[in-house]
Design a protein around this motif. Structure first.
Motif, PDB file in Angstrom:
ATOM      1  N   LYS A 140      39.110  13.999 -11.146  1.00  0.00           N
ATOM      2  CA  LYS A 140      40.193  13.938 -10.162  1.00  0.00           C
ATOM      3  C   LYS A 140      41.125  12.768 -10.475  1.00  0.00           C
ATOM      4  O   LYS A 140      42.336  12.905 -10.411  1.00  0.00           O
ATOM      5  CB  LYS A 140      39.620  13.820  -8.755  1.00  0.00           C
ATOM      6  CG  LYS A 140      40.654  13.915  -7.674  1.00  0.00           C
ATOM      7  CD  LYS A 140      39.992  14.208  -6.353  1.00  0.00           C
ATOM      8  CE  LYS A 140      40.979  14.388  -5.244  1.00  0.00           C
ATOM      9  NZ  LYS A 140      41.716  15.618  -5.314  1.00  0.00           N
ATOM     10  N   THR A 141      40.566  11.631 -10.834  1.00  0.00           N
ATOM     11  CA  THR A 141      41.372  10.463 -11.194  1.00  0.00           C
ATOM     12  C   THR A 141      42.206  10.767 -12.437  1.00  0.00           C
ATOM     13  O   THR A 141      43.386  10.414 -12.491  1.00  0.00           O
ATOM     14  CB  THR A 141      40.473   9.241 -11.455  1.00  0.00           C
ATOM     15  OG1 THR A 141      39.668   9.001 -10.308  1.00  0.00           O
ATOM     16  CG2 THR A 141      41.285   8.008 -11.774  1.00  0.00           C
ATOM     17  N   VAL A 142      41.614  11.430 -13.409  1.00  0.00           N
ATOM     18  CA  VAL A 142      42.335  11.797 -14.619  1.00  0.00           C
ATOM     19  C   VAL A 142      43.501  12.716 -14.275  1.00  0.00           C
ATOM     20  O   VAL A 142      44.620  12.523 -14.754  1.00  0.00           O
ATOM     21  CB  VAL A 142      41.395  12.453 -15.656  1.00  0.00           C
ATOM     22  CG1 VAL A 142      42.176  13.036 -16.820  1.00  0.00           C
ATOM     23  CG2 VAL A 142      40.370  11.446 -16.154  1.00  0.00           C
ATOM     24  N   SER A 143      43.267  13.694 -13.413  1.00  0.00           N
ATOM     25  CA  SER A 143      44.336  14.612 -13.003  1.00  0.00           C
ATOM     26  C   SER A 143      45.463  13.872 -12.300  1.00  0.00           C
ATOM     27  O   SER A 143      46.644  14.138 -12.547  1.00  0.00           O
ATOM     28  CB  SER A 143      43.790  15.685 -12.065  1.00  0.00           C
ATOM     29  OG  SER A 143      42.844  16.471 -12.731  1.00  0.00           O
ATOM     30  N   GLU A 144      45.108  12.932 -11.433  1.00  0.00           N
ATOM     31  CA  GLU A 144      46.124  12.145 -10.734  1.00  0.00           C
ATOM     32  C   GLU A 144      46.926  11.292 -11.712  1.00  0.00           C
ATOM     33  O   GLU A 144      48.148  11.174 -11.592  1.00  0.00           O
ATOM     34  CB  GLU A 144      45.469  11.264  -9.668  1.00  0.00           C
ATOM     35  CG  GLU A 144      44.921  12.041  -8.500  1.00  0.00           C
ATOM     36  CD  GLU A 144      44.031  11.212  -7.585  1.00  0.00           C
ATOM     37  OE1 GLU A 144      43.738  10.035  -7.908  1.00  0.00           O
ATOM     38  OE2 GLU A 144      43.624  11.746  -6.541  1.00  0.00           O
ATOM     39  N   LEU A 145      46.244  10.710 -12.675  1.00  0.00           N
ATOM     40  CA  LEU A 145      46.939   9.887 -13.684  1.00  0.00           C
ATOM     41  C   LEU A 145      47.845  10.744 -14.565  1.00  0.00           C
ATOM     42  O   LEU A 145      48.956  10.321 -14.909  1.00  0.00           O
ATOM     43  CB  LEU A 145      45.918   9.120 -14.528  1.00  0.00           C
ATOM     44  CG  LEU A 145      45.153   8.018 -13.808  1.00  0.00           C
ATOM     45  CD1 LEU A 145      44.047   7.465 -14.707  1.00  0.00           C
ATOM     46  CD2 LEU A 145      46.080   6.905 -13.361  1.00  0.00           C
TER      47      LEU A 145
END
Length: 78
Positions: free
Chosen positions: A61-66
């Protein structure tokens, strides 16, 4: 009429962590927390940790947000 429960990202991550930290099965987590197994499965997938080059734990999820933020900044630069 049923009411819908809403969970914060922190709550979702904590529930998903039961699977990888405490080695509970998805069905156990679902039953004990009264959450559908499909939601638990999705949260485990979204919040499962990975380690980046700096040794920090990050989630998909963090990767997608970044990635979304990078795309936004690239658009601004053009």
């Amino acid at each position: 009429m049923t009411t819908r429960n809403y969970y914060s990202p922190e709550q979702k991550a904590a529930i998903a962590a039961l699977h990888w930290d405490e080695k509970q099965t998805l069905s156990q987590i679902s039953r004990e927390n009264k959450i559908s197994i499909s939601a638990v499965r999705r949260w485990v997938r979204e919040y499962s940790p990975a380690v980046n080059n700096n040794g920090e734990k990050i989630t998909k999820k963090t990767v997608s947000e970044l990635e979304a933020r990078i795309a936004e900044l690239e658009q601004d630069n053009q």
